[in-house]
Each structure stands twice: as C-alpha cells, then as structure tokens.
Design an enzyme around this catalytic site. Structure first.
Site, PDB file in Angstrom:
ATOM      1  N   ARG A 187     -11.663  17.173  10.440  1.00 51.51           N
ATOM      2  CA  ARG A 187     -10.873  15.975  10.689  1.00 51.51           C
ATOM      3  C   ARG A 187      -9.610  16.255  11.509  1.00 51.51           C
ATOM      4  O   ARG A 187      -9.131  15.390  12.243  1.00 51.51           O
ATOM      5  CB  ARG A 187     -10.528  15.403   9.317  1.00 51.51           C
ATOM      6  CG  ARG A 187      -9.581  14.311   9.307  1.00 51.51           C
ATOM      7  CD  ARG A 187      -9.464  13.808   7.869  1.00 51.51           C
ATOM      8  NE  ARG A 187      -8.285  12.967   7.760  1.00 51.51           N
ATOM      9  CZ  ARG A 187      -7.897  12.399   6.637  1.00 51.51           C
ATOM     10  NH1 ARG A 187      -8.601  12.575   5.530  1.00 51.51           N
ATOM     11  NH2 ARG A 187      -6.828  11.651   6.607  1.00 51.51           N
TER      12      ARG A 187
ATOM     13  N   GLU B 168     -10.634   4.444   9.192  1.00 53.30           N
ATOM     14  CA  GLU B 168     -10.807   4.112   7.771  1.00 53.30           C
ATOM     15  C   GLU B 168     -11.371   2.699   7.584  1.00 53.30           C
ATOM     16  O   GLU B 168     -10.872   1.914   6.785  1.00 53.30           O
ATOM     17  CB  GLU B 168      -9.483   4.269   7.027  1.00 53.30           C
ATOM     18  CG  GLU B 168      -8.950   5.691   7.099  1.00 53.30           C
ATOM     19  CD  GLU B 168      -7.744   5.952   6.197  1.00 53.30           C
ATOM     20  OE1 GLU B 168      -6.925   5.041   6.055  1.00 53.30           O
ATOM     21  OE2 GLU B 168      -7.655   7.068   5.659  1.00 53.30           O
TER      22      GLU B 168
ATOM     23  N   ARG C 106      -2.269   3.186  16.900  1.00 55.61           N
ATOM     24  CA  ARG C 106      -2.215   4.410  16.084  1.00 55.61           C
ATOM     25  C   ARG C 106      -3.291   5.430  16.483  1.00 55.61           C
ATOM     26  O   ARG C 106      -4.418   5.063  16.823  1.00 55.61           O
ATOM     27  CB  ARG C 106      -2.350   4.067  14.609  1.00 55.61           C
ATOM     28  CG  ARG C 106      -1.195   3.225  14.122  1.00 55.61           C
ATOM     29  CD  ARG C 106      -1.372   2.850  12.682  1.00 55.61           C
ATOM     30  NE  ARG C 106      -0.808   3.811  11.770  1.00 55.61           N
ATOM     31  CZ  ARG C 106      -1.421   4.248  10.674  1.00 55.61           C
ATOM     32  NH1 ARG C 106      -2.654   3.877  10.393  1.00 55.61           N
ATOM     33  NH2 ARG C 106      -0.811   5.093   9.858  1.00 55.61           N
TER      34      ARG C 106
ATOM     35  N   ASP D 288      -2.842  14.067   7.581  1.00 55.46           N
ATOM     36  CA  ASP D 288      -2.444  12.797   6.968  1.00 55.46           C
ATOM     37  C   ASP D 288      -1.183  12.905   6.102  1.00 55.46           C
ATOM     38  O   ASP D 288      -1.288  12.886   4.877  1.00 55.46           O
ATOM     39  CB  ASP D 288      -3.602  12.267   6.114  1.00 55.46           C
ATOM     40  CG  ASP D 288      -3.398  10.832   5.702  1.00 55.46           C
ATOM     41  OD1 ASP D 288      -2.331  10.287   5.968  1.00 55.46           O
ATOM     42  OD2 ASP D 288      -4.330  10.268   5.110  1.00 55.46           O
TER      43      ASP D 288
ATOM     44  N   GLU E  93       3.827   9.182  -0.567  1.00 55.53           N
ATOM     45  CA  GLU E  93       2.442   9.103  -1.007  1.00 55.53           C
ATOM     46  C   GLU E  93       1.920  10.444  -1.517  1.00 55.53           C
ATOM     47  O   GLU E  93       1.278  10.506  -2.553  1.00 55.53           O
ATOM     48  CB  GLU E  93       1.555   8.608   0.151  1.00 55.53           C
ATOM     49  CG  GLU E  93       0.078   8.611  -0.186  1.00 55.53           C
ATOM     50  CD  GLU E  93      -0.793   8.101   0.961  1.00 55.53           C
ATOM     51  OE1 GLU E  93      -0.244   7.676   1.994  1.00 55.53           O
ATOM     52  OE2 GLU E  93      -2.024   8.134   0.797  1.00 55.53           O
TER      53      GLU E  93
ATOM     54  N   GLU F 138       0.866  -1.185   0.000  1.00 56.24           N
ATOM     55  CA  GLU F 138       0.000   0.000   0.000  1.00 56.24           C
ATOM     56  C   GLU F 138       0.902   1.234   0.000  1.00 56.24           C
ATOM     57  O   GLU F 138       1.815   1.356   0.836  1.00 56.24           O
ATOM     58  CB  GLU F 138      -0.896  -0.022   1.246  1.00 56.24           C
ATOM     59  CG  GLU F 138      -1.864   1.143   1.261  1.00 56.24           C
ATOM     60  CD  GLU F 138      -3.115   0.848   2.076  1.00 56.24           C
ATOM     61  OE1 GLU F 138      -3.442  -0.324   2.298  1.00 56.24           O
ATOM     62  OE2 GLU F 138      -3.757   1.828   2.485  1.00 56.24           O
ATOM     63  N   ARG F 139       0.639   2.103  -0.970  1.00 51.96           N
ATOM     64  CA  ARG F 139       1.437   3.338  -1.111  1.00 51.96           C
ATOM     65  C   ARG F 139       2.927   3.043  -1.334  1.00 51.96           C
ATOM     66  O   ARG F 139       3.798   3.814  -0.905  1.00 51.96           O
ATOM     67  CB  ARG F 139       1.279   4.270   0.089  1.00 51.96           C
ATOM     68  CG  ARG F 139      -0.144   4.490   0.526  1.00 51.96           C
ATOM     69  CD  ARG F 139      -1.000   5.063  -0.565  1.00 51.96           C
ATOM     70  NE  ARG F 139      -2.393   5.176  -0.132  1.00 51.96           N
ATOM     71  CZ  ARG F 139      -3.386   5.538  -0.944  1.00 51.96           C
ATOM     72  NH1 ARG F 139      -3.141   5.787  -2.216  1.00 51.96           N
ATOM     73  NH2 ARG F 139      -4.616   5.628  -0.502  1.00 51.96           N
TER      74      ARG F 139
ATOM     75  N   LYS G   9      -4.065  -0.499  13.874  1.00 52.47           N
ATOM     76  CA  LYS G   9      -4.902   0.584  13.341  1.00 52.47           C
ATOM     77  C   LYS G   9      -6.336   0.170  13.641  1.00 52.47           C
ATOM     78  O   LYS G   9      -6.831  -0.813  13.080  1.00 52.47           O
ATOM     79  CB  LYS G   9      -4.680   0.715  11.842  1.00 52.47           C
ATOM     80  CG  LYS G   9      -5.630   1.663  11.120  1.00 52.47           C
ATOM     81  CD  LYS G   9      -5.231   1.824   9.650  1.00 52.47           C
ATOM     82  CE  LYS G   9      -6.201   2.709   8.887  1.00 52.47           C
ATOM     83  NZ  LYS G   9      -5.779   2.905   7.486  1.00 52.47           N
TER      84      LYS G   9
HETATM   85  C1  BDP Z   1      -3.379   7.325   4.268  1.00 54.39           C
HETATM   86  C2  BDP Z   1      -3.194   6.372   3.140  1.00 54.39           C
HETATM   87  C3  BDP Z   1      -3.799   5.027   3.395  1.00 54.39           C
HETATM   88  C4  BDP Z   1      -3.328   4.514   4.732  1.00 54.39           C
HETATM   89  C5  BDP Z   1      -3.594   5.545   5.808  1.00 54.39           C
HETATM   90  C6  BDP Z   1      -3.046   5.131   7.154  1.00 54.39           C
HETATM   91  O1  BDP Z   1      -3.766   6.943   1.973  1.00 54.39           O
HETATM   92  O2  BDP Z   1      -3.431   4.175   2.347  1.00 54.39           O
HETATM   93  O3  BDP Z   1      -3.945   3.315   5.035  1.00 54.39           O
HETATM   94  O4  BDP Z   1      -2.978   6.738   5.475  1.00 54.39           O
HETATM   95  O5  BDP Z   1      -2.076   5.735   7.577  1.00 54.39           O
HETATM   96  O6  BDP Z   1      -2.566   8.445   4.051  1.00 54.39           O
HETATM   97  O7  BDP Z   1      -3.594   4.257   7.789  1.00 54.39           O
END
Ligand code: BDP
Length: 630
Positions: free
Chosen positions: A348, A303, A336, A377, A405, A179-180, A299
C-alpha cells in the site's frame, strides 16, 4: 487540612476553568513591573474604521486589554500619552506619516507589522496591515506578546504567511458525528442553521484567526452528497458569514457521484458533458450563496468512495472537471492522494506515488494534490510521503492529522508539534540537499501561484474543544506552523504553555519536557522502530498486531515470521525505496544506513539482528515498548 484549604482560597482568587478559552485566556498579568509597563504602553488607542474585520480586531483588543491589564480600551483621535494605533493605510491615514508606509504597502495581503514608532513626540506601537485581515492577525500577535510576557519596547515585527491556504479539514458528518473525532459532536448545528448562529462559531473563528488558519472544510471527506443541496448551502452560507470577519473561508467536500445522487443524472463520468454542466451549475449556485467560497476537497477512488476511475478516467480528468467549474470564481480543488488498492499482497505504501506521479503537470492550475505526511496513513511515525519533492508541476498541499486517531485518541497526551516538525523539516533532496518539505510546499507559491497545508482537526463540542486539554496544543501548533512551517516547535510549545498555563519558569520547563518527549514515547509504546498500521482494527486505539480477517490482515504490515519482523521495501522487496530521491533511496535501502526509527518500515529484520545499541532487534523492540510506557 480544611483550614489550609480556606486559607488558600482567601489568598488566591480561586475559580474553576473549563478550558473553553483555549490559549486566548486573557488573565491578568501577574508580574507587577510588566503589568505597569503594559498599562502605560496601552494608555490610549487610535483605531478607526468599522469593517467587519477591523471590528473583530478591535473587539479582540478590547477583550485582551480588559483581561490582561484591566484597561477599558480608550479610543482617542490624537495621542496625549503613550499608546497603540492600528489599521491599514486606508483606515488609518496617520500611517502615511510613518516611515513604514512603503513596507506596509508591499506586504502580502495577510501580512502585518508591529513597530515601535514615534508620533508627535509620543511613543506609539503601530499595528498595521495592508488589508484589514492583517490588522486582525497583528492584534492577535500583539496580545500574544503580552500573554507570553515579552517586552513591548523597540518592536520591529514583520509577518507574512509562508503558505497561502491554511485549512482545517473537518471530518464532520451531517448527522452530527465526527469521523475519528474524540471530543464530542460537530460544532455545526445543521438543525438550527441558518437561523441560529451559535456564539461558539465566533470563538472557533477567533481561535483559528489567532493562529493564522484561514479556511475550513466543513464536512467529512467520506462525503455526503446532500451537503451540496440548496438547503445545506444556505446553512453553510450562514456559517461562512459568521466566519468571514475572521478571515476564514468555507470549503466543502464534494462527493464525486453527487450528479447522480442529488442531480438525477445517470452518470458521474467526468467526460460526460451533462456531468460537466451539472458541476458548473452547482458551483454557480454555491457562489450565489457564498461569494468567497473556497472550493472543494475530494476523496475519490479511495476506501470505497466514488471517483473518476469508476468510469476508467484519471484523477486528473475528475479534478480538472471540478477545477474548471470553480476557476472563474477563484475557487480551488484539493484532491486527496490518499489512495490505495486495498488488496492483500500489494504494498500500500506504493500506491499514492504510483497513481499521482505520472499525472504531474496534467492538473488545472487551481488544483492541489493533497498527500498525507506519510504514504500509509497518519501513523504514529511515518516515512515521508515520496510525492513530496516529486511533483514539481503540481502544487501539493500537505495533510496532517491533528485528531489523534492512531495516537491514543483524546485520552493520551501526545504533542504533535514534534511530529509536524519532523515532517516539515525532512529533506526530500528534490533540488539537492536541504530541499525540506517546508521548502517544497513554499516553493509552489512561486512556481504555481498557490501553496497550502491542511490539518484534520481534533475539535468538537466538548467544553474544552479537544477532549484532552493538551489536544489544544496540537491545534495551536498546526495553525502556527501553517503560517510559518519553520518555527522551531520547542518555541511553539513554550508559547502555548505560557498562554495556557503560566509564565512561571518551573511550569514552563516541566510541561515543555512532557510535551516535547510525548510523541516519541507514544511511538515507543505504539509502533517503535518503524512498525506501522498494526493498530486495533476499526477503532485504531492501540496496537492489535494479531488482527486477521479475509480482507485485512495486520500481518501484511508487520510480516512477523520465524525469520524476522518488518516489511521488505528495499529494491529486493516491494522497492518502495525507489520512490525516494538519491541519496535517500540508497540510505533507506541498506539495512546498515536506514535510520533505526524506520528500520521495520523498510526492512524485514532478523530477530537477532545487532542494533546500534548492541542489543538484538527483539530486545531493542521490547526496550522501546517499556521505555514508552515508563
Ligand atoms: C483513515 C481513517 C478513515 C479516514 C481515512 C481518510 O481511519 O476514517 O476516512 O483515513 O483519510 O486513517 O480518508
């Protein structure tokens, strides 16, 4: 032209480089005087002991001396000329004959000294740690001195890490994607583990140890419960075995709903005794495979990830359940603080602080709360996360993103050392002026017994590891700052250039200028004057302030309308400023004293507002964009 090329080939050794060697390119020293001095200084080596870590250190020294000086490491029992001796008080009893023995014994477990000493009338460089890992770190430092062409005379170096836990949080998925990640696929070859140990794991470990990283979270925070299944634990254990000689502990992410998903329970409620028991059993199993397992990164309720709030429990309930299971084995939880409501019309930037600040003091002692550097973020530029300085009773582990990212992926040259420094040296005013984030992080060692920092790496299977060659500098900067958050990054950039490219003054000056100005340029062409999160939806590659869908609207982050631009987070707006300590709060609240680089983060600013340059805001904004592109 062709003749010129042939001439060039004959006068220089021409070879192709892939970038694989990172900053550990032990190329021959090109300065004759230094080359001769160094050869003399490394004439003989006393390096007894055969633990995995001492062997790793010796292997590195051998590699370095061969490459830099064309010397085959000459191991002796007694010096007959100038040389190097390395070890701990246990492995090298000769150390007791030096006046540094007390200093060595008092060192932190990972600390080391590098000293010029005289043994039996011979000039000797002593590389000593209290433990074997210190010797490995010391050897890397010693090689770095030569790689960056420093003098080896009169050395008086003493190093101890200023933060204890220094981890990379890989966002690697079990299917191999990252991811990223913009540099290929995951390094972890799950298919062939545990049987096949890719030599690349060892080079990964070497690179990390060379900059002081001592932990790695193998998998994505958007976690897959399967990674906690026995079959994957056995694979993770093989990785842990490969990394251990380099002082690197393995950690895993823990999906909160794992008891349901892989444990067959009906609930993952942290207050349900069967759930507690499940985690206790799981942790016990993990330690059977990985006796020095580091712990969990979680986490939760963020999200779409499951978490304790699904059962009307708090983050503390969830984190403490895992912490209790880990505590008997010395493991930790990194929980986190990246949480937000994901609702329109809710600021946010407020969420992380609002959720975690009230829980200060309610976490077990082996729990870290992990906020990102800023409250939104990983933006090109963030206001500081207001939790820093506000959680005196709970150790915070700062999380940086090394992977780019929001900074043009691996196709843009953006040196992040400057961004890291900006955060670490930000003043929280928690205990008056000068309470920098760096100090806040370090202080937890004294108050809570643990301290740490994490970075989401930019590493993948690309031959040069990071896609963009300069991405390597960001990995390097993170590790070095994790060891000592107060090293000026201009020095780190120079160190990396010397180790990676050349010690030539012109090269250093030119490349350093590019590196040190690159982050500000990126901010300018992405999100100047405090703009943020207006990135292209989903990919996050560059600004897309026009994006709109029923759930996510870039407008919420820039609020451009006929009256102006920017988000009002003042006391009259969302009041995010109140989360900061005085006098920062007041400074940010007032449009006249708010730093211009964060103006649109905290204020809705009229288009024709007069900026300090004399230009109106719109012109200033446009100027920044052009400046960045230029
Ligand atoms: C965001 C990213 C996402 C991550 C998230 C995170 O876009 O892919 O899962 O952070 O830190 O910036 O959990």
């Amino acid at each position: 032209m062709f003749v010129c090329f042939l001439l060039l080939c004959s006068s220089h050794s021409v070879f192709a480089e892939s970038g694989y060697d990172l900053w550990l390119r032990y190329h021959r020293i090109d300065n004759t005087t230094l080359y001769n001095n160094y050869r003399e200084a490394n004439g003989e080596v006393i390096f007894p002991g055969s633990s995995d870590r001492l062997n790793a250190a010796k292997k590195e020294l051998r590699l370095g001396l061969k490459g830099l000086l064309n010397i085959d490491l000459n191991e002796v029992q007694h010096f007959s000329k100038r040389g190097v001796m390395a070890g701990t008080p246990e492995s090298l009893p000769l150390i007791a004959k030096t006046s540094y023995i007390d200093e060595i014994k008092k060192l932190d477990d990972e600390g080391y000294i590098i000293r010029s000493v005289t043994i039996n009338g011979k000039q000797v460089t002593l590389i000593a740690g209290k433990k074997d890992i210190g010797v490995l770190y010391g050897v890397f430092h010693y090689l770095r001195l030569m790689q960056t062409q420093q003098s080896l005379d009169n050395l008086a170096i003493k190093e101890e890490p200023k933060l204890q836990i220094r981890v990379l949080d890989h966002w690697d998925n079990l299917n191999g994607t990252i991811e990223r990640g913009y540099a290929g696929y995951t390094l972890w070859d799950w298919q062939r583990l545990p049987g096949y140990i890719d030599p690349r794991y060892i080079d990964y470990a070497r690179a990390n140890a060379s900059i002081g990283i001592n932990g790695t979270v193998l998998n994505n925070v958007n976690a897959n419960a399967r990674s906690l299944r026995t079959e994957y634990l056995i694979k993770a254990a093989a990785l842990a075995d490969a990394l251990r000689p380099y002082g690197i502990k393995v950690y895993l992410t823990a999906r909160f709903s794992a008891p349901k998903e892989i444990g067959g329970l009906k609930t993952a409620d942290p207050l349900d005794p069967s759930v507690w028991q499940w985690w206790k059993d799981k942790v016990k199993e993990i330690y059977q495979y990985i006796p020095d397992f580091g712990g969990f990164l979680v986490k939760a309720n963020s999200e779409g990830q499951p978490g304790p709030q699904d059962y009307k429990r708090t983050h503390a309930d969830g984190a403490n359940m895992m912490a209790e299971a880990l505590e008997p084995y010395g493991g930790i939880v990194m929980w986190r603080a990246f949480v937000y409501e994901n609702k329109r019309n809710v600021d946010r930037a407020l969420n992380g602080f609002d959720e975690f600040k009230p829980l200060d003091g309610q976490f077990n002692k082996n729990v870290f709360i992990q906020p990102k550097n800023g409250p939104i973020d990983f933006q090109p530029r963030e206001a500081l996360h207001p939790l820093f300085g506000s959680m005196p009773k709970t150790p915070l582990m700062l999380e940086f993103q090394i992977t780019q990212e929001y900074l043009g992926f691996a196709s843009h040259l953006v040196y992040l050392g400057t961004l890291f420094e900006e955060t670490l040296q930000s003043d929280t005013y928690a205990k008056g002026k000068g309470t920098t984030v760096s100090k806040v992080l370090q202080e937890y060692k004294k108050t809570n017994g643990i301290s740490g920092i994490a970075g989401v790496p930019n590493i993948g299977t690309d031959i040069n590891w990071t896609g963009h060659l300069f991405g390597q500098a960001n990995w390097h900067a993170f590790g070095r700052l994790a060891w000592n958050p107060d090293i000026p990054v201009a020095e780190l950039a120079e160190e990396w250039i010397r180790m990676t490219f050349s010690n030539d003054a012109n090269v250093i000056k030119t490349v350093k200028h590019i590196m040190l100005s690159s982050h500000e340029a990126a901010v300018d062409y992405m999100t100047p004057l405090g703009l943020n999160h207006i990135m292209n939806f989903a990919t996050h590659y560059g600004p897309g302030p026009w994006y709109k869908d029923p759930n996510w609207d870039a407008w919420d982050y820039h609020k451009a309308d006929e009256t102006g631009l920017g988000v009002d987070r003042t006391m009259k707006g969302s009041n995010a400023v109140s989360q900061y300590k005085s006098p920062i709060r007041e400074k940010l609240n007032d449009i006249k004293t708010c730093p211009e680089q964060l103006l649109l983060w905290f204020h809705h600013v009229p288009w024709n507002y007069k900026m300090s340059s004399g230009r109106i805001m719109w012109d200033e904004l446009v100027d920044h964009y052009y400046r960045g592109v230029d």
